[in-house]
Design a protein around this motif. Sequence first.
Motif, short mmCIF file in Angstrom:
data_model
loop_
_atom_site.label_atom_id
_atom_site.label_comp_id
_atom_site.label_asym_id
_atom_site.label_seq_id
_atom_site.Cartn_x
_atom_site.Cartn_y
_atom_site.Cartn_z
N HIS A 58 0.81 -1.22 0.00
CA HIS A 58 0.00 0.00 0.00
C HIS A 58 0.85 1.27 0.00
O HIS A 58 0.53 2.23 -0.70
CB HIS A 58 -0.93 -0.01 1.22
N GLY A 59 1.93 1.29 0.78
CA GLY A 59 2.72 2.50 0.91
C GLY A 59 3.32 2.97 -0.41
O GLY A 59 3.14 4.13 -0.82
N ALA A 65 0.88 6.32 -7.19
CA ALA A 65 -0.38 6.92 -7.64
C ALA A 65 -0.30 8.44 -7.59
O ALA A 65 -0.78 9.14 -8.49
CB ALA A 65 -1.53 6.41 -6.79
N LEU A 66 0.31 8.95 -6.54
CA LEU A 66 0.46 10.40 -6.40
C LEU A 66 1.39 10.96 -7.47
O LEU A 66 1.16 12.06 -8.00
CB LEU A 66 0.98 10.74 -5.00
N THR A 117 2.27 20.12 0.63
CA THR A 117 1.11 19.66 -0.13
C THR A 117 1.25 18.19 -0.50
O THR A 117 0.33 17.39 -0.31
CB THR A 117 0.94 20.51 -1.41
N ILE A 118 2.42 17.83 -1.02
CA ILE A 118 2.65 16.44 -1.41
C ILE A 118 2.63 15.52 -0.20
O ILE A 118 2.04 14.43 -0.23
CB ILE A 118 3.99 16.32 -2.16
N LEU A 119 3.25 15.94 0.89
CA LEU A 119 3.31 15.10 2.09
C LEU A 119 1.92 14.87 2.69
O LEU A 119 1.59 13.75 3.10
CB LEU A 119 4.23 15.74 3.13
N ILE A 120 1.12 15.92 2.77
CA ILE A 120 -0.23 15.78 3.33
C ILE A 120 -1.05 14.81 2.49
O ILE A 120 -1.75 13.93 3.03
CB ILE A 120 -0.93 17.15 3.43
N LYS A 121 -0.97 14.94 1.18
CA LYS A 121 -1.70 14.03 0.31
C LYS A 121 -1.19 12.59 0.48
O LYS A 121 -1.99 11.65 0.56
CB LYS A 121 -1.56 14.46 -1.15
N LEU A 122 0.11 12.43 0.53
CA LEU A 122 0.70 11.10 0.63
C LEU A 122 0.30 10.42 1.94
O LEU A 122 -0.11 9.25 1.95
CB LEU A 122 2.22 11.18 0.52
N VAL A 123 0.43 11.14 3.05
CA VAL A 123 0.09 10.55 4.36
C VAL A 123 -1.38 10.21 4.42
O VAL A 123 -1.78 9.15 4.94
CB VAL A 123 0.49 11.52 5.49
N ALA A 124 -2.25 11.11 3.90
CA ALA A 124 -3.68 10.85 3.93
C ALA A 124 -4.03 9.62 3.10
O ALA A 124 -4.78 8.74 3.54
CB ALA A 124 -4.44 12.08 3.43
N LEU A 125 -3.49 9.53 1.89
CA LEU A 125 -3.77 8.37 1.03
C LEU A 125 -3.24 7.09 1.64
O LEU A 125 -3.90 6.04 1.60
CB LEU A 125 -3.15 8.59 -0.35
N ASN A 126 -2.05 7.15 2.21
CA ASN A 126 -1.45 5.96 2.81
C ASN A 126 -2.22 5.49 4.04
O ASN A 126 -2.17 4.31 4.41
CB ASN A 126 0.01 6.24 3.18
N SER A 127 -2.94 6.41 4.69
CA SER A 127 -3.71 6.07 5.88
C SER A 127 -5.09 5.50 5.54
O SER A 127 -5.78 4.99 6.42
CB SER A 127 -3.88 7.31 6.77
N LEU A 128 -5.48 5.61 4.29
CA LEU A 128 -6.77 5.08 3.84
C LEU A 128 -6.62 3.65 3.34
O LEU A 128 -5.59 3.29 2.78
CB LEU A 128 -7.33 5.93 2.70
N PRO A 129 -7.64 2.81 3.53
CA PRO A 129 -7.61 1.49 2.89
C PRO A 129 -7.73 1.65 1.38
O PRO A 129 -8.02 2.74 0.87
CB PRO A 129 -8.84 0.79 3.49
N LEU A 134 -8.79 4.81 -3.43
CA LEU A 134 -9.25 4.88 -4.82
C LEU A 134 -10.35 5.92 -4.98
O LEU A 134 -10.35 6.72 -5.93
CB LEU A 134 -9.75 3.51 -5.27
N ALA A 135 -11.30 5.92 -4.03
CA ALA A 135 -12.39 6.90 -4.09
C ALA A 135 -11.86 8.32 -3.96
O ALA A 135 -12.30 9.23 -4.67
CB ALA A 135 -13.41 6.61 -2.99
#
Length: 258
Positions: A58-59, A65-66, A117-129, A134-135
Motif C-alpha cells: 500500500h505505501g 499513484a500520487l 502539499t505532497i506530504l499531506i496528500k501522501l500521508v492521507a492516502l497511505n492512511s486510507l484502505p 481509490l475513491a
Amino acid sequence: MSSLVLMIQFLTRYPIPLEIEFTAEHFVAGMRWMPLVGLLVGLPAALMLSLAEPLFGHGLATLLALVVLITVTGGLHLDGIGDTADGLFCYRPRERVLEIMRDSTLGTNGVVAVVMTILIKLVALNSLPLGGALAALLAAPVLGRTSTTWHAAFVGYAREQSGMGAFVSRVGLSQALPATLMSLVLVLMLLLAAGLGWQLVLLLTLLGHGATIIVAVGFGRYLHHRIGGITGDTIGATIELTEMITFLLFLFAWKHLI
C-alpha cells in the motif's frame, strides 16, 4: 465538445492531436466541463494504485499513484501553490506580491508549500484502505477542478484585463452551477461504486462540495483584499487546497464514520 478538448489540452498532458483555437468563448464554455477534466486526471492515478497495490504494497502504491496524479498535469497546479505561497508570505505591497508570483523562480515559501502539499496528500492516502484511497483519488481531482469555477465566479482578475484575465473575468455562476451539478453526479457515482451506504455517500458528497465552495470563494475574497483579485497561480493553488481537504475529509470519514 471543442471547449472540453481545449480544457483537457490546457490542464493536462494528454496528447490530443487537435488544434482548438484558444478563445474566450471556448475557455468560458470549457469551465463547465472542469469536473470531467478532473475525473480524467484522477483515473490514471487510481489505475496505478489498483495495479501497484498487490505488487508493491500500500505505501509504495500510494506514492506511485500520487506521482501519476502530478505527472498527468505536469505539476501545473503545484507550481501555482508554490508561486502563491512565495507571493502571499512575503508581506510586501500588492504590486511586489504580483511580481513575485509571476517570477518563475521558486523561493523558500514556495518550496515548503509544495513539499507540504505532497506530504499531506501522501500521508492521507497511505492512511486510507485501498477502497477509500481509490475513491479519494477519483473524487479529489473532480472537486479540485470544480473549485476553479467558484474561485473565478466571485472574484475578478488581479492584473489588467488582458491575456488570461480577459478569459477568467468572464466566468460566473452560469459556469459554476452547471459544473457543480456535474461534479455532484460524478462524486455520487464514484462513492456508490466504492460500496458506501447511501447516507454516507450523501454526507460525503455534500460536505465535499460545501468545503469546495467555501475554500474557493473564501480564498478568493481574501485575495481580493490582499492583492486585488485572483491569478492563474491562485487558481492552481485553489485546486491543490481543495484536493488536500478532500483527502483529509475522506480520511476522517473512513476513521470515524465507517
